[in-house]
Design a protein around this motif. Structure first.
Motif, PDB file in Angstrom:
ATOM      1  N   ASP A  11      39.549  32.295  27.919  1.00  0.00           N
ATOM      2  CA  ASP A  11      39.671  32.101  29.371  1.00  0.00           C
ATOM      3  C   ASP A  11      39.695  33.447  30.108  1.00  0.00           C
ATOM      4  N   VAL A  12      40.451  34.384  29.596  1.00  0.00           N
ATOM      5  CA  VAL A  12      40.543  35.694  30.226  1.00  0.00           C
ATOM      6  C   VAL A  12      39.203  36.403  30.153  1.00  0.00           C
ATOM      7  N   MET A  13      38.539  36.312  29.027  1.00  0.00           N
ATOM      8  CA  MET A  13      37.245  36.966  28.874  1.00  0.00           C
ATOM      9  C   MET A  13      36.199  36.361  29.805  1.00  0.00           C
ATOM     10  N   LEU A  14      36.220  35.058  30.007  1.00  0.00           N
ATOM     11  CA  LEU A  14      35.272  34.420  30.927  1.00  0.00           C
ATOM     12  C   LEU A  14      35.531  34.840  32.373  1.00  0.00           C
ATOM     13  N   VAL A  15      36.783  34.937  32.735  1.00  0.00           N
ATOM     14  CA  VAL A  15      37.114  35.382  34.089  1.00  0.00           C
ATOM     15  C   VAL A  15      36.650  36.815  34.295  1.00  0.00           C
ATOM     16  N   LEU A  16      36.875  37.688  33.322  1.00  0.00           N
ATOM     17  CA  LEU A  16      36.418  39.070  33.432  1.00  0.00           C
ATOM     18  C   LEU A  16      34.894  39.156  33.492  1.00  0.00           C
ATOM     19  N   LEU A  17      34.209  38.321  32.723  1.00  0.00           N
ATOM     20  CA  LEU A  17      32.754  38.298  32.750  1.00  0.00           C
ATOM     21  C   LEU A  17      32.245  37.884  34.123  1.00  0.00           C
ATOM     22  N   ILE A  18      32.859  36.892  34.729  1.00  0.00           N
ATOM     23  CA  ILE A  18      32.447  36.437  36.063  1.00  0.00           C
ATOM     24  C   ILE A  18      32.709  37.535  37.093  1.00  0.00           C
ATOM     25  N   ILE A  19      33.831  38.198  36.995  1.00  0.00           N
ATOM     26  CA  ILE A  19      34.146  39.275  37.944  1.00  0.00           C
ATOM     27  C   ILE A  19      33.134  40.407  37.816  1.00  0.00           C
ATOM     28  N   PHE A  20      32.787  40.796  36.598  1.00  0.00           N
ATOM     29  CA  PHE A  20      31.801  41.855  36.398  1.00  0.00           C
ATOM     30  C   PHE A  20      30.423  41.432  36.877  1.00  0.00           C
ATOM     31  N   LEU A  21      30.060  40.191  36.662  1.00  0.00           N
ATOM     32  CA  LEU A  21      28.755  39.726  37.122  1.00  0.00           C
ATOM     33  C   LEU A  21      28.659  39.717  38.645  1.00  0.00           C
ATOM     34  N   ILE A  22      29.754  39.503  39.308  1.00  0.00           N
ATOM     35  CA  ILE A  22      29.743  39.496  40.774  1.00  0.00           C
ATOM     36  C   ILE A  22      29.741  40.924  41.322  1.00  0.00           C
ATOM     37  N   THR A  23      30.505  41.828  40.694  1.00  0.00           N
ATOM     38  CA  THR A  23      30.653  43.175  41.257  1.00  0.00           C
ATOM     39  C   THR A  23      29.529  44.137  40.895  1.00  0.00           C
ATOM     40  N   VAL A  24      28.828  43.936  39.810  1.00  0.00           N
ATOM     41  CA  VAL A  24      27.784  44.879  39.409  1.00  0.00           C
ATOM     42  C   VAL A  24      26.648  44.953  40.425  1.00  0.00           C
ATOM     43  N   PRO A  25      26.119  43.850  40.964  1.00  0.00           N
ATOM     44  CA  PRO A  25      25.061  44.005  41.981  1.00  0.00           C
ATOM     45  C   PRO A  25      25.535  44.715  43.244  1.00  0.00           C
ATOM     46  N   VAL A  26      26.775  44.545  43.592  1.00  0.00           N
ATOM     47  CA  VAL A  26      27.307  45.206  44.780  1.00  0.00           C
ATOM     48  C   VAL A  26      27.363  46.714  44.556  1.00  0.00           C
TER      49      VAL A  26
END
Length: 80
Positions: A11-26
């Protein structure tokens, strides 16, 4: 019980993956901004202290120059 529960870790790893996927394009896309140039202007200010002295005889001095009367003193103060 010999097993480790992996569900919280996943669960923690999925949340971190989603956060990184959102912030990298920005982070990779940026808008060019022209910032103003800084300028250093040296200010030359010399505060002049006015020293007025009155002797016990009533003589008035502006620094070391004697002032003949109070009208001259008032005129000189207005000029400054």
């Amino acid at each position: 019980m010999n097993e480790i529960n992996m569900t919280p870790l996943v669960d923690v790893m999925l949340v971190l993956l989603i956060i990184f996927l959102i912030t990298v394009p920005v982070v990779t896309q940026s808008v060019g901004v022209t910032l103003p140039k800084e300028t250093n202007v040296v200010r030359v200010t010399k505060p002049e202290n006015i020293e007025i002295a009155v002797t016990k005889d009533g003589d008035i001095y502006w620094g070391v120059q004697p002032i003949p009367d109070t009208e001259t003193l008032v005129a000189r103060l207005k000029k400054v």
